[in-house]
Scaffold this motif. Structure first.
Motif, PDB file in Angstrom:
ATOM      1  N   UNK A 111       0.692  -1.204  -0.228  1.00  0.00           N
ATOM      2  CA  UNK A 111      -0.349  -0.170   0.427  1.00  0.00           C
ATOM      3  C   UNK A 111       0.983   0.943   0.413  1.00  0.00           C
ATOM      4  N   UNK A 112       2.247   1.072   0.121  1.00  0.00           N
ATOM      5  CA  UNK A 112       3.182   1.833   0.052  1.00  0.00           C
ATOM      6  C   UNK A 112       3.186   2.824  -0.939  1.00  0.00           C
ATOM      7  N   UNK A 113       3.403   3.726  -1.727  1.00  0.00           N
ATOM      8  CA  UNK A 113       3.439   4.512  -2.569  1.00  0.00           C
ATOM      9  C   UNK A 113       4.366   4.228  -3.566  1.00  0.00           C
ATOM     10  N   UNK A 114       4.609   3.565  -4.593  1.00  0.00           N
ATOM     11  CA  UNK A 114       5.918   3.978  -4.942  1.00  0.00           C
ATOM     12  C   UNK A 114       6.003   4.295  -6.353  1.00  0.00           C
ATOM     13  N   UNK A 115       6.830   5.189  -7.066  1.00  0.00           N
ATOM     14  CA  UNK A 115       7.642   6.272  -7.596  1.00  0.00           C
ATOM     15  C   UNK A 115       7.794   5.294  -9.076  1.00  0.00           C
ATOM     16  N   UNK A 116       7.325   5.964 -10.615  1.00  0.00           N
ATOM     17  CA  UNK A 116       6.934   5.346 -11.031  1.00  0.00           C
ATOM     18  C   UNK A 116       8.142   5.706 -12.438  1.00  0.00           C
ATOM     19  N   UNK A 117       8.780   6.965 -11.525  1.00  0.00           N
ATOM     20  CA  UNK A 117       9.596   6.953 -12.277  1.00  0.00           C
ATOM     21  C   UNK A 117      11.167   6.337 -11.805  1.00  0.00           C
ATOM     22  N   UNK A 118      11.230   6.325 -10.535  1.00  0.00           N
ATOM     23  CA  UNK A 118      12.247   5.993 -10.074  1.00  0.00           C
ATOM     24  C   UNK A 118      12.929   4.391  -9.904  1.00  0.00           C
ATOM     25  N   UNK A 119      14.861   4.928  -9.979  1.00  0.00           N
ATOM     26  CA  UNK A 119      14.969   3.656 -10.616  1.00  0.00           C
ATOM     27  C   UNK A 119      15.351   2.853 -10.384  1.00  0.00           C
ATOM     28  N   UNK A 120      14.898   2.849  -9.024  1.00  0.00           N
ATOM     29  CA  UNK A 120      14.535   1.435  -8.503  1.00  0.00           C
ATOM     30  C   UNK A 120      13.103   1.687  -7.041  1.00  0.00           C
ATOM     31  N   UNK A 121      12.327   0.686  -7.349  1.00  0.00           N
ATOM     32  CA  UNK A 121      11.468   0.925  -5.775  1.00  0.00           C
ATOM     33  C   UNK A 121      10.653  -0.111  -5.009  1.00  0.00           C
ATOM     34  N   UNK A 122      11.457  -0.075  -3.878  1.00  0.00           N
ATOM     35  CA  UNK A 122      11.819  -1.478  -2.921  1.00  0.00           C
ATOM     36  C   UNK A 122      10.374  -1.261  -2.108  1.00  0.00           C
TER      37      UNK A 122
END
Length: 164
Positions: A111-122
């Motif tokens: 449920x934590x927001x993950x940024x689409x433009x991030x190089x990586x999202x954990x």
């Protein structure tokens, strides 16, 4: 035997400003509400199971939402996302909803927001938190991840954002 440091705060901060750090946006959402903060204090703890560590300043009561929600996403910032990193660091005085409106977000598992433009999202489930001096140390087990397109990373060095 516990001793008290004789290093003064300003000298320590000056020395640490020379430490190049990757810039991350750490986010949460859940019953306690949504929150996002720009951080440079984050690292891998283990790859089995995949575990991350993030440090958050306790001076903001809103940072308690991370522990209350029991989740966080660590988003590795691209050099193209400096404006977003500055906004979540508090520059410009934007309200939380205005900050989140600057990016595009997905939800992976917690449920934590993950940024689409991030190089990586954990996407992490909280495993432990500890108060250490002025910060809350959060340890999270990675339950989902996504890598974005390769590109320059946003770093913080000498009190300035830079790309590498």
């Amino acid at each position: 035997m516990l001793t008290t440091s004789t290093i003064d705060r300003d000298s320590f901060r000056q020395a640490m400003s020379r430490f190049a750090s990757a810039v991350h946006l750490v986010t949460t959402d859940g019953p306690a509400g949504r929150r996002g903060v720009t951080v440079s204090s984050a690292c891998s703890v283990s790859d089995d199971p995949a575990t991350l560590l993030v440090c958050l300043n306790t001076s903001s009561p809103a940072n308690d939402r991370f522990a209350e929600n029991g989740n966080f996403a660590l988003n590795l910032m691209s050099g193209a996302d400096e404006r977003l990193a500055r906004a979540f660091a508090g520059e410009g005085g934007l309200e939380p909803d205005e900050r989140f409106a600057l990016g595009e977000w997905d939800i992976l598992q917690t449920g934590a927001p993950v940024l689409r433009s991030a190089l990586a999202g954990f996407d992490c489930r909280m495993r432990d938190t500890r108060l250490v001096a002025t910060h809350r140390v959060m340890i999270g087990e990675v339950v989902a991840l996504r890598t974005g397109p390769p590109g320059p990373s946003l770093v913080y060095l000498d009190r300035r954002f830079r790309t590498l």
